[in-house]
Write an enzyme that holds these catalytic residues in place. Sequence first.
Site, PDB file in Angstrom:
ATOM      1  N   GLY A  10      38.082  10.910 -15.812  1.00  8.72           N
ATOM      2  CA  GLY A  10      37.361  11.608 -16.735  1.00  8.72           C
ATOM      3  C   GLY A  10      38.350  12.023 -17.828  1.00  8.72           C
ATOM      4  O   GLY A  10      37.684  12.641 -18.881  1.00  8.72           O
ATOM      5  N   LEU A  11      39.855  11.968 -17.791  1.00  4.94           N
ATOM      6  CA  LEU A  11      40.640  12.523 -18.935  1.00  4.94           C
ATOM      7  C   LEU A  11      40.368  11.662 -20.044  1.00  4.94           C
ATOM      8  O   LEU A  11      40.635  12.015 -21.159  1.00  4.94           O
ATOM      9  CB  LEU A  11      42.044  12.477 -18.167  1.00  4.94           C
ATOM     10  CG  LEU A  11      42.111  13.145 -16.850  1.00  4.94           C
ATOM     11  CD1 LEU A  11      43.738  13.299 -16.653  1.00  4.94           C
ATOM     12  CD2 LEU A  11      41.627  14.581 -17.096  1.00  4.94           C
ATOM     13  N   GLY A  12      40.340  10.238 -20.063  1.00  3.68           N
ATOM     14  CA  GLY A  12      40.137   9.479 -21.364  1.00  3.68           C
ATOM     15  C   GLY A  12      38.928  10.177 -22.172  1.00  3.68           C
ATOM     16  O   GLY A  12      38.899  10.324 -23.237  1.00  3.68           O
ATOM     17  N   TYR A  54      34.285   2.848 -24.577  1.00  2.04           N
ATOM     18  CA  TYR A  54      34.016   3.556 -25.860  1.00  2.04           C
ATOM     19  C   TYR A  54      32.721   3.578 -26.297  1.00  2.04           C
ATOM     20  O   TYR A  54      32.195   4.517 -26.827  1.00  2.04           O
ATOM     21  CB  TYR A  54      34.875   3.157 -27.058  1.00  2.04           C
ATOM     22  CG  TYR A  54      36.274   3.158 -26.840  1.00  2.04           C
ATOM     23  CD1 TYR A  54      37.050   4.549 -27.186  1.00  2.04           C
ATOM     24  CD2 TYR A  54      37.095   2.095 -26.431  1.00  2.04           C
ATOM     25  CE1 TYR A  54      38.396   4.730 -26.975  1.00  2.04           C
ATOM     26  CE2 TYR A  54      38.560   2.272 -26.387  1.00  2.04           C
ATOM     27  CZ  TYR A  54      39.075   3.786 -26.622  1.00  2.04           C
ATOM     28  OH  TYR A  54      40.398   3.945 -26.502  1.00  2.04           O
ATOM     29  N   GLU A  70      40.919  -3.017 -27.339  1.00  8.13           N
ATOM     30  CA  GLU A  70      41.255  -4.186 -26.708  1.00  8.13           C
ATOM     31  C   GLU A  70      39.815  -4.544 -26.113  1.00  8.13           C
ATOM     32  O   GLU A  70      39.232  -3.790 -25.601  1.00  8.13           O
ATOM     33  CB  GLU A  70      42.468  -4.271 -25.523  1.00  8.13           C
ATOM     34  CG  GLU A  70      43.835  -3.994 -26.363  1.00  8.13           C
ATOM     35  CD  GLU A  70      44.985  -3.962 -25.271  1.00  8.13           C
ATOM     36  OE1 GLU A  70      44.542  -4.515 -24.031  1.00  8.13           O
ATOM     37  OE2 GLU A  70      45.956  -3.673 -25.623  1.00  8.13           O
ATOM     38  N   PRO A  71      39.572  -6.043 -25.962  1.00  4.61           N
ATOM     39  CA  PRO A  71      38.242  -6.216 -25.499  1.00  4.61           C
ATOM     40  C   PRO A  71      38.020  -5.609 -24.001  1.00  4.61           C
ATOM     41  O   PRO A  71      36.843  -5.233 -23.730  1.00  4.61           O
ATOM     42  CB  PRO A  71      38.293  -7.727 -25.283  1.00  4.61           C
ATOM     43  CG  PRO A  71      39.415  -8.080 -26.488  1.00  4.61           C
ATOM     44  CD  PRO A  71      40.371  -7.064 -26.471  1.00  4.61           C
ATOM     45  N   ARG A  72      39.145  -5.727 -23.273  1.00  5.72           N
ATOM     46  CA  ARG A  72      38.863  -5.117 -21.921  1.00  5.72           C
ATOM     47  C   ARG A  72      38.518  -3.591 -21.670  1.00  5.72           C
ATOM     48  O   ARG A  72      37.953  -2.919 -20.794  1.00  5.72           O
ATOM     49  CB  ARG A  72      39.857  -5.239 -21.163  1.00  5.72           C
ATOM     50  CG  ARG A  72      41.105  -4.611 -21.462  1.00  5.72           C
ATOM     51  CD  ARG A  72      42.642  -5.164 -20.622  1.00  5.72           C
ATOM     52  NE  ARG A  72      43.708  -4.233 -21.006  1.00  5.72           N
ATOM     53  CZ  ARG A  72      44.236  -3.148 -20.828  1.00  5.72           C
ATOM     54  NH1 ARG A  72      43.429  -2.261 -20.026  1.00  5.72           N
ATOM     55  NH2 ARG A  72      45.277  -2.793 -21.477  1.00  5.72           N
ATOM     56  N   VAL A  76      45.129   5.923 -27.700  1.00  8.28           N
ATOM     57  CA  VAL A  76      44.353   6.622 -26.716  1.00  8.28           C
ATOM     58  C   VAL A  76      44.694   5.941 -25.237  1.00  8.28           C
ATOM     59  O   VAL A  76      44.832   5.016 -25.159  1.00  8.28           O
ATOM     60  CB  VAL A  76      42.804   6.437 -26.724  1.00  8.28           C
ATOM     61  CG1 VAL A  76      42.194   6.837 -25.316  1.00  8.28           C
ATOM     62  CG2 VAL A  76      42.373   6.813 -28.096  1.00  8.28           C
ATOM     63  N   VAL A  90      45.794   7.164 -20.957  1.00  6.47           N
ATOM     64  CA  VAL A  90      45.999   7.992 -19.725  1.00  6.47           C
ATOM     65  C   VAL A  90      46.781   7.315 -18.622  1.00  6.47           C
ATOM     66  O   VAL A  90      46.666   6.129 -18.345  1.00  6.47           O
ATOM     67  CB  VAL A  90      44.433   8.054 -19.125  1.00  6.47           C
ATOM     68  CG1 VAL A  90      44.793   8.959 -17.685  1.00  6.47           C
ATOM     69  CG2 VAL A  90      43.365   8.821 -20.053  1.00  6.47           C
TER      70      VAL A  90
END
Length: 183
Positions: A123-125, A156, A149-151, A113, A115
């Site tokens: 908002g694309l992601g 999500y 990744e944690p960041r 995933v 962008v």
Amino acid sequence: MQIHMSSFSLPTSTPKPKRKPFRPIIASSFSISDQDLQSRGFTQHRSSTDLDLDALNTVFARVGFPRRDLTRIRRALDHSSSLLWLSHSKPGEPVAFARATGDGVFNAVVWDVVVDPSFQGIGLGRAVMERIVADLRGMGIVNIALYAEPRVIGFYRPLGFAADPDGIKGMVFSKKNIINRTS
């Protein structure tokens, strides 16, 4: 003694189950509608046919992923059960991308995933993820996983993903973790 061949049946192999046809979900609940994406100049693509792999690799590098061998990227795309990428103004050049692999029945994993940084924050992601999840759910898949990744975990969570739901712990094979046992 007469043997009637009609009373015998030869063993046959079990036929492969037919794959469910892909049925994308048309959702009015997407945060950005298809029409809105189009009016902003974005084109959706659900095939890698016209995807410029070098341009995709560049987006990977811009977000901190390692550059990948283009032949291997092609193989990964060919084995993906669902993919979606968005282009803007330049045909073939992705600005947002995601793909999923899985067994086509129960489980899927979302991968890659990304962008492009110059298009982040609009908002694309979210748009790409909502559509990938809708595609997978449209195939009847209910167990959808991803690695993050944690960041970016916070990105999500509003999309329905949870870290370690029900105490499930993901594990990853690592050759360096193999314990050498000598007897």
